[in-house]
Structures are given as C-alpha cells and as structure tokens.
Design a protein around this motif. Structure first.
Motif, short mmCIF file in Angstrom:
data_model
loop_
_atom_site.label_atom_id
_atom_site.label_comp_id
_atom_site.label_asym_id
_atom_site.label_seq_id
_atom_site.Cartn_x
_atom_site.Cartn_y
_atom_site.Cartn_z
N MET A 56 -5.13 -13.81 -1.61
CA MET A 56 -3.86 -13.14 -1.92
C MET A 56 -3.71 -12.90 -3.43
SD MET A 56 -2.63 -12.57 1.03
CE MET A 56 -0.93 -12.14 0.79
N ALA A 57 -4.14 -13.87 -4.23
CA ALA A 57 -4.09 -13.70 -5.69
C ALA A 57 -5.01 -12.56 -6.11
CB ALA A 57 -4.48 -15.00 -6.39
N ILE A 58 -6.20 -12.50 -5.52
CA ILE A 58 -7.14 -11.42 -5.84
C ILE A 58 -6.56 -10.07 -5.43
CG2 ILE A 58 -9.37 -10.40 -5.20
CD1 ILE A 58 -10.47 -13.32 -5.10
N ALA A 59 -5.98 -9.99 -4.25
CA ALA A 59 -5.38 -8.73 -3.79
C ALA A 59 -4.32 -8.24 -4.77
CB ALA A 59 -4.78 -8.91 -2.40
N ALA A 60 -3.48 -9.15 -5.23
CA ALA A 60 -2.44 -8.77 -6.20
C ALA A 60 -3.07 -8.40 -7.54
CB ALA A 60 -1.43 -9.90 -6.37
N GLU A 61 -3.94 -9.27 -8.04
CA GLU A 61 -4.45 -9.11 -9.39
C GLU A 61 -5.43 -7.95 -9.53
OE1 GLU A 61 -5.85 -12.93 -10.72
OE2 GLU A 61 -3.87 -13.84 -10.48
N VAL A 62 -6.14 -7.61 -8.46
CA VAL A 62 -7.07 -6.47 -8.51
C VAL A 62 -6.40 -5.23 -7.93
CG1 VAL A 62 -9.29 -5.55 -7.71
CG2 VAL A 62 -9.14 -7.92 -8.49
N GLY A 63 -6.03 -5.29 -6.66
CA GLY A 63 -5.48 -4.10 -5.99
C GLY A 63 -4.20 -3.60 -6.63
N CYS A 64 -3.24 -4.48 -6.82
CA CYS A 64 -1.95 -4.06 -7.37
C CYS A 64 -2.06 -3.68 -8.85
CB CYS A 64 -0.89 -5.12 -7.14
SG CYS A 64 -0.51 -5.34 -5.38
N SER A 65 -2.97 -4.32 -9.57
CA SER A 65 -3.18 -3.94 -10.97
C SER A 65 -3.74 -2.53 -11.07
CB SER A 65 -4.11 -4.93 -11.67
OG SER A 65 -3.46 -6.16 -11.84
N LEU A 66 -4.65 -2.17 -10.17
CA LEU A 66 -5.18 -0.80 -10.16
C LEU A 66 -4.07 0.21 -9.86
CD1 LEU A 66 -8.59 -1.38 -8.36
CD2 LEU A 66 -8.24 -0.78 -10.77
N LEU A 67 -3.21 -0.11 -8.90
CA LEU A 67 -2.07 0.77 -8.61
C LEU A 67 -1.13 0.88 -9.80
CD1 LEU A 67 -1.29 -0.37 -4.95
CD2 LEU A 67 -2.34 1.80 -5.69
N LEU A 68 -0.90 -0.25 -10.48
CA LEU A 68 -0.04 -0.25 -11.66
C LEU A 68 -0.63 0.65 -12.75
CD1 LEU A 68 2.42 -1.39 -13.18
CD2 LEU A 68 0.98 -3.32 -13.87
N ILE A 69 -1.92 0.54 -12.99
CA ILE A 69 -2.57 1.37 -14.00
C ILE A 69 -2.40 2.85 -13.68
CG2 ILE A 69 -4.84 2.05 -14.93
CD1 ILE A 69 -5.60 -1.01 -14.56
N LEU A 70 -2.56 3.20 -12.42
CA LEU A 70 -2.42 4.60 -12.00
C LEU A 70 -0.97 5.05 -11.92
CD1 LEU A 70 -5.05 4.59 -9.11
CD2 LEU A 70 -5.32 5.61 -11.40
N GLY A 71 -0.06 4.09 -11.84
CA GLY A 71 1.33 4.44 -11.64
C GLY A 71 1.55 4.98 -10.23
N LEU A 72 0.87 4.39 -9.26
CA LEU A 72 0.95 4.83 -7.87
C LEU A 72 1.60 3.72 -7.04
CD1 LEU A 72 0.26 6.93 -5.71
CD2 LEU A 72 -1.99 5.84 -5.49
N GLY A 73 2.73 4.03 -6.44
CA GLY A 73 3.46 2.99 -5.71
C GLY A 73 3.84 1.86 -6.64
N THR A 74 4.22 2.22 -7.84
CA THR A 74 4.38 1.26 -8.92
C THR A 74 5.33 0.12 -8.58
OG1 THR A 74 3.94 3.03 -10.50
CG2 THR A 74 4.93 1.01 -11.37
#
Length: 131
Positions: A56-74
């Motif tokens: 779960m930490a990896i999903a947040a730290e990798v997946g959600c960080s990538l979305l944050l960088i893109l500004g997608l579903g921020t």
C-alpha cells in the motif's frame, strides 16, 4: 503590494507538484527495490500485515506520485499520499523526536495545501476538465 498572477500561481503549483511528486517517488522506488528485504519487517501500524502495508505504501508513493506529477486525478491521488504521511507522522514515528518525523509533516502539509488549491493550470486535470 504585488499579487501573483494566475500564471505565476499555476507555475508555483506545478513546481510543488513535480518536486514533491519526485521526492516521494524516490521513497517508493527504494521500497520497490528493497521489497524482499523489507516485506517481513515493514511497519504495520494499522494491522494489515507487513507485506500489505508495504504494498500500500508503494502504491501511494509510486502510483499516486506519478499522478501528482502529471496533475491527473490530483486531489484523488493526494488522499493516499496524505494518509500515508498521517500514518508515518502519528503512528510509525509518533513517539520519535521531531527531527525524525519532520519530513512526514512537511509532505503532509504540502499535500494538504495542494488538495486545497488543486493542481493549477499546468496539469492534465486542467487540460481534460478545465479545473
């Protein structure tokens, strides 16, 4: 008094999103690379098991960080990131000195601020949904 223009604000939000997304992405990649060594001893503060907590930490730290960088579903992506930092700050490092938990507090504060403001004009959210 000079007020920032909408473009300046959006550039500032872009810088925050990309910088903090990349900073957290490094943490996530380290967890991916060390998964085997970490999976049995990873902190399990909410009783999911060490391996699931790590996933779960990896999903947040990798997946959600990538979305944050893109500004997608921020705003949606910020929720797991903020939750992870709440757990780190108050449960995993709750009894530790400020010096140890300060980084989690900085991440959490940034995630809350970005949640409030949104991703800004230079984001996929803005491109697709105008906001």
């Amino acid at each position: 008094m000079l007020l920032a223009s909408a473009k300046q604000i959006s550039v500032g939000l872009l810088v925050l999103r990309v910088a903090f997304g990349l900073f957290m992405l490094v943490h996530g990649i380290q967890k991916v690379m060390g998964f085997s060594a970490m999976s049995d001893a990873f902190p399990d503060p909410i009783g999911m098991g060490s391996q699931l907590s790590l996933i779960m930490a990896i999903a947040a730290e990798v997946g959600c960080s990538l979305l944050l960088i893109l500004g997608l579903g921020t705003r949606l992506a910020l929720l797991p990131l903020a939750f992870t930092m709440v757990i780190a700050l108050f449960l995993v490092h709750g009894a530790d000195p400020w010096k140890v938990k300060e980084l989690a507090a900085i991440y959490l504060t940034t995630y809350v601020a970005l949640f409030i403001t949104g991703p800004g004009e230079y984001s996929l959210d803005h491109k697709f949904w105008g906001g």
